[in-house]
Design a protein around this motif. Structure first.
Motif, PDB file in Angstrom:
ATOM      1  N   PHE A   1       0.830  -1.208   0.000  1.00 64.22           N
ATOM      2  CA  PHE A   1       0.000   0.000   0.000  1.00 64.22           C
ATOM      3  C   PHE A   1       0.861   1.252   0.000  1.00 64.22           C
ATOM      4  CE2 PHE A   1      -3.457  -2.758   1.878  1.00 64.22           C
ATOM      5  CZ  PHE A   1      -4.338  -2.588   0.825  1.00 64.22           C
ATOM      6  N   ALA A   2       1.986   1.208   0.728  1.00 63.40           N
ATOM      7  CA  ALA A   2       2.865   2.372   0.794  1.00 63.40           C
ATOM      8  C   ALA A   2       3.529   2.645  -0.545  1.00 63.40           C
ATOM      9  CB  ALA A   2       3.930   2.158   1.873  1.00 63.40           C
ATOM     10  N   GLU A   3       3.951   1.587  -1.235  1.00 63.77           N
ATOM     11  CA  GLU A   3       4.703   1.765  -2.475  1.00 63.77           C
ATOM     12  C   GLU A   3       3.814   1.925  -3.694  1.00 63.77           C
ATOM     13  OE1 GLU A   3       7.346  -1.541  -2.735  1.00 63.77           O
ATOM     14  OE2 GLU A   3       8.686  -0.795  -1.149  1.00 63.77           O
ATOM     15  N   ARG A   4       2.662   1.269  -3.704  1.00 66.74           N
ATOM     16  CA  ARG A   4       1.829   1.242  -4.898  1.00 66.74           C
ATOM     17  C   ARG A   4       0.542   2.047  -4.780  1.00 66.74           C
ATOM     18  NH1 ARG A   4       3.481  -2.951  -8.244  1.00 66.74           N
ATOM     19  NH2 ARG A   4       4.997  -4.369  -7.321  1.00 66.74           N
ATOM     20  N   GLY A   5       0.156   2.395  -3.544  1.00 65.28           N
ATOM     21  CA  GLY A   5      -1.116   3.057  -3.353  1.00 65.28           C
ATOM     22  C   GLY A   5      -2.258   2.061  -3.321  1.00 65.28           C
ATOM     23  N   TYR A   6      -3.424   2.537  -2.988  1.00 66.75           N
ATOM     24  CA  TYR A   6      -4.570   1.636  -2.820  1.00 66.75           C
ATOM     25  C   TYR A   6      -4.995   1.008  -4.145  1.00 66.75           C
ATOM     26  CZ  TYR A   6      -9.077  -0.125  -1.261  1.00 66.75           C
ATOM     27  OH  TYR A   6     -10.128  -0.938  -0.977  1.00 66.75           O
ATOM     28  N   ASP A   7      -5.104   1.812  -5.191  1.00 70.71           N
ATOM     29  CA  ASP A   7      -5.616   1.327  -6.466  1.00 70.71           C
ATOM     30  C   ASP A   7      -4.766   0.207  -7.054  1.00 70.71           C
ATOM     31  OD1 ASP A   7      -7.923   2.832  -6.717  1.00 70.71           O
ATOM     32  OD2 ASP A   7      -6.886   4.535  -7.594  1.00 70.71           O
ATOM     33  N   LYS A   8      -3.443   0.367  -7.013  1.00 65.86           N
ATOM     34  CA  LYS A   8      -2.553  -0.574  -7.681  1.00 65.86           C
ATOM     35  C   LYS A   8      -2.168  -1.772  -6.815  1.00 65.86           C
ATOM     36  CE  LYS A   8      -0.593   2.897 -10.790  1.00 65.86           C
ATOM     37  NZ  LYS A   8       0.653   3.575 -11.248  1.00 65.86           N
ATOM     38  N   THR A   9      -2.582  -1.766  -5.566  1.00 63.32           N
ATOM     39  CA  THR A   9      -2.303  -2.900  -4.696  1.00 63.32           C
ATOM     40  C   THR A   9      -3.390  -3.961  -4.887  1.00 63.32           C
ATOM     41  OG1 THR A   9      -1.177  -1.554  -3.032  1.00 63.32           O
ATOM     42  CG2 THR A   9      -2.041  -3.665  -2.300  1.00 63.32           C
ATOM     43  N   SER A  10      -2.974  -5.216  -4.980  1.00 65.61           N
ATOM     44  CA  SER A  10      -3.919  -6.315  -5.162  1.00 65.61           C
ATOM     45  C   SER A  10      -3.653  -7.406  -4.127  1.00 65.61           C
ATOM     46  CB  SER A  10      -3.790  -6.908  -6.572  1.00 65.61           C
ATOM     47  OG  SER A  10      -2.524  -7.537  -6.725  1.00 65.61           O
ATOM     48  N   ILE A  11      -4.662  -8.227  -3.902  1.00 65.59           N
ATOM     49  CA  ILE A  11      -4.503  -9.379  -3.013  1.00 65.59           C
ATOM     50  C   ILE A  11      -3.399 -10.291  -3.534  1.00 65.59           C
ATOM     51  CG2 ILE A  11      -5.585 -11.483  -2.159  1.00 65.59           C
ATOM     52  CD1 ILE A  11      -6.604  -9.100  -0.690  1.00 65.59           C
ATOM     53  N   ARG A  12      -3.363 -10.500  -4.844  1.00 62.61           N
ATOM     54  CA  ARG A  12      -2.347 -11.355  -5.443  1.00 62.61           C
ATOM     55  C   ARG A  12      -0.947 -10.770  -5.208  1.00 62.61           C
ATOM     56  NH1 ARG A  12      -2.757 -15.327  -9.120  1.00 62.61           N
ATOM     57  NH2 ARG A  12      -4.930 -14.778  -9.500  1.00 62.61           N
ATOM     58  N   GLY A  13      -0.825  -9.449  -5.355  1.00 64.54           N
ATOM     59  CA  GLY A  13       0.480  -8.823  -5.135  1.00 64.54           C
ATOM     60  C   GLY A  13       0.922  -8.921  -3.683  1.00 64.54           C
ATOM     61  N   ILE A  14      -0.018  -8.745  -2.755  1.00 66.78           N
ATOM     62  CA  ILE A  14       0.300  -8.880  -1.331  1.00 66.78           C
ATOM     63  C   ILE A  14       0.745 -10.303  -1.027  1.00 66.78           C
ATOM     64  CG2 ILE A  14      -0.694  -8.854   0.990  1.00 66.78           C
ATOM     65  CD1 ILE A  14      -2.521  -6.556   0.008  1.00 66.78           C
ATOM     66  N   ALA A  15       0.021 -11.275  -1.580  1.00 64.33           N
ATOM     67  CA  ALA A  15       0.363 -12.679  -1.361  1.00 64.33           C
ATOM     68  C   ALA A  15       1.755 -12.995  -1.902  1.00 64.33           C
ATOM     69  CB  ALA A  15      -0.679 -13.576  -2.018  1.00 64.33           C
ATOM     70  N   LYS A  16       2.065 -12.502  -3.087  1.00 57.58           N
ATOM     71  CA  LYS A  16       3.376 -12.747  -3.674  1.00 57.58           C
ATOM     72  C   LYS A  16       4.478 -12.159  -2.814  1.00 57.58           C
ATOM     73  CE  LYS A  16       6.034 -12.099  -7.933  1.00 57.58           C
ATOM     74  NZ  LYS A  16       6.020 -11.534  -9.315  1.00 57.58           N
ATOM     75  N   ALA A  17       4.267 -10.932  -2.326  1.00 51.38           N
ATOM     76  CA  ALA A  17       5.275 -10.289  -1.488  1.00 51.38           C
ATOM     77  C   ALA A  17       5.475 -11.013  -0.169  1.00 51.38           C
ATOM     78  CB  ALA A  17       4.873  -8.831  -1.231  1.00 51.38           C
ATOM     79  N   ALA A  18       4.399 -11.633   0.351  1.00 51.23           N
ATOM     80  CA  ALA A  18       4.484 -12.347   1.627  1.00 51.23           C
ATOM     81  C   ALA A  18       4.918 -13.797   1.463  1.00 51.23           C
ATOM     82  CB  ALA A  18       3.124 -12.307   2.334  1.00 51.23           C
ATOM     83  N   GLY A  19       4.950 -14.303   0.208  1.00 49.41           N
ATOM     84  CA  GLY A  19       5.336 -15.681  -0.031  1.00 49.41           C
ATOM     85  C   GLY A  19       4.262 -16.683   0.325  1.00 49.41           C
ATOM     86  N   VAL A  20       3.008 -16.320   0.133  1.00 51.50           N
ATOM     87  CA  VAL A  20       1.897 -17.217   0.453  1.00 51.50           C
ATOM     88  C   VAL A  20       0.921 -17.232  -0.716  1.00 51.50           C
ATOM     89  CG1 VAL A  20       2.110 -16.733   2.923  1.00 51.50           C
ATOM     90  CG2 VAL A  20       0.489 -15.411   1.545  1.00 51.50           C
ATOM     91  N   ASP A  21      -0.045 -18.142  -0.634  1.00 47.32           N
ATOM     92  CA  ASP A  21      -1.109 -18.172  -1.629  1.00 47.32           C
ATOM     93  C   ASP A  21      -2.108 -17.050  -1.367  1.00 47.32           C
ATOM     94  OD1 ASP A  21      -1.037 -21.726  -1.439  1.00 47.32           O
ATOM     95  OD2 ASP A  21      -0.265 -20.493  -3.086  1.00 47.32           O
TER      96      ASP A  21
END
Length: 214
Positions: free
Chosen positions: A46-66
């Motif tokens: 959210f800090a780097e991409r903002g609300y619009d460009k942040t996705s559940i898939r992107g968060i999962a990838k960054a955290a190393g989870v499904d």
């Protein structure tokens, strides 16, 4: 009896070296800190991409989870955003210290706490993302408004022994959010470069008037 030489290990037989970096998806999803990693990844995204460009898939990838695990813990993107807001402020830990003590010092304690959160580089970045997202995206604004009203201001108002406590708490919040916008987002001078203690000294009497005078 013929002795057979013991087989020698080869490079192909040796266990593969562990790869550095993010843990495997299985290990990450089953680890005890998966929820914490997801939340930290969400704050960063959210800090780097903002609300619009942040996705559940992107968060999962960054955290190393499904992505399914993110949905399991938090549900929708709005709910992940709300959790990121809450962990940044940690109201359960902070409010007792701010609201407790001498009522005549409430305005000063509130001003000092608010500025200390913004002055800390570890919390400033996610806070900037939250504030910018709320300004530019209605869903983010709704999340922040709901959190501020229900988790912060209602608890502050419940401790005030003054008429119209909710209105007074909202006025105090609007005052501090205005300072945050000008100092940390717009970076208007001389406010952006002012010493935090000077700001506390000037703002505290106004907050005290909102929160303490009947």
């Amino acid at each position: 009896m013929t002795e057979h030489p013991e087989p020698t290990s080869t490079a192909d037989d040796a266990p593969a070296p562990r790869r550095r970096g993010r843990p495997s998806r299985r290990a990450a999803s089953e680890g005890p800190d998966a929820r914490t990693r997801i939340l930290e990844a969400a704050r960063t995204e959210f800090a780097e991409r903002g609300y619009d460009k942040t996705s559940i898939r992107g968060i999962a990838k960054a955290a190393g989870v499904d992505a399914a695990l993110v949905h399991h813990y938090f549900g929708t993107k709005d709910e992940v955003f709300a959790a990121a807001v809450e962990v940044t402020f940690e109201p359960a830990l902070v409010l007792p210290a701010v609201l407790g003590g001498d009522p005549d010092g409430l305005g000063e304690r509130l001003a000092r706490f608010f500025l200390s959160v913004w002055e800390d580089p570890g919390t400033r970045t996610p806070l900037l993302a939250i504030l910018r997202s709320a300004v530019t995206h209605e869903a983010a604004a709704n999340v922040l408004r709901d959190f501020v009203l229900r988790r912060l201001l209602e608890r502050v108002a419940a401790e005030l022994d003054v008429p119209d406590p909710t209105l007074r708490a909202e006025l105090a919040a609007s005052h501090m959010l205005g300072i945050a916008m000008l100092r940390y987002v717009v970076r208007a001078e001389p406010l952006a470069s002012a010493d935090p203690e000077d700001i506390v000294a000037m703002v505290a009497p106004t907050l005290q008037r909102y929160l303490g005078e009947s």
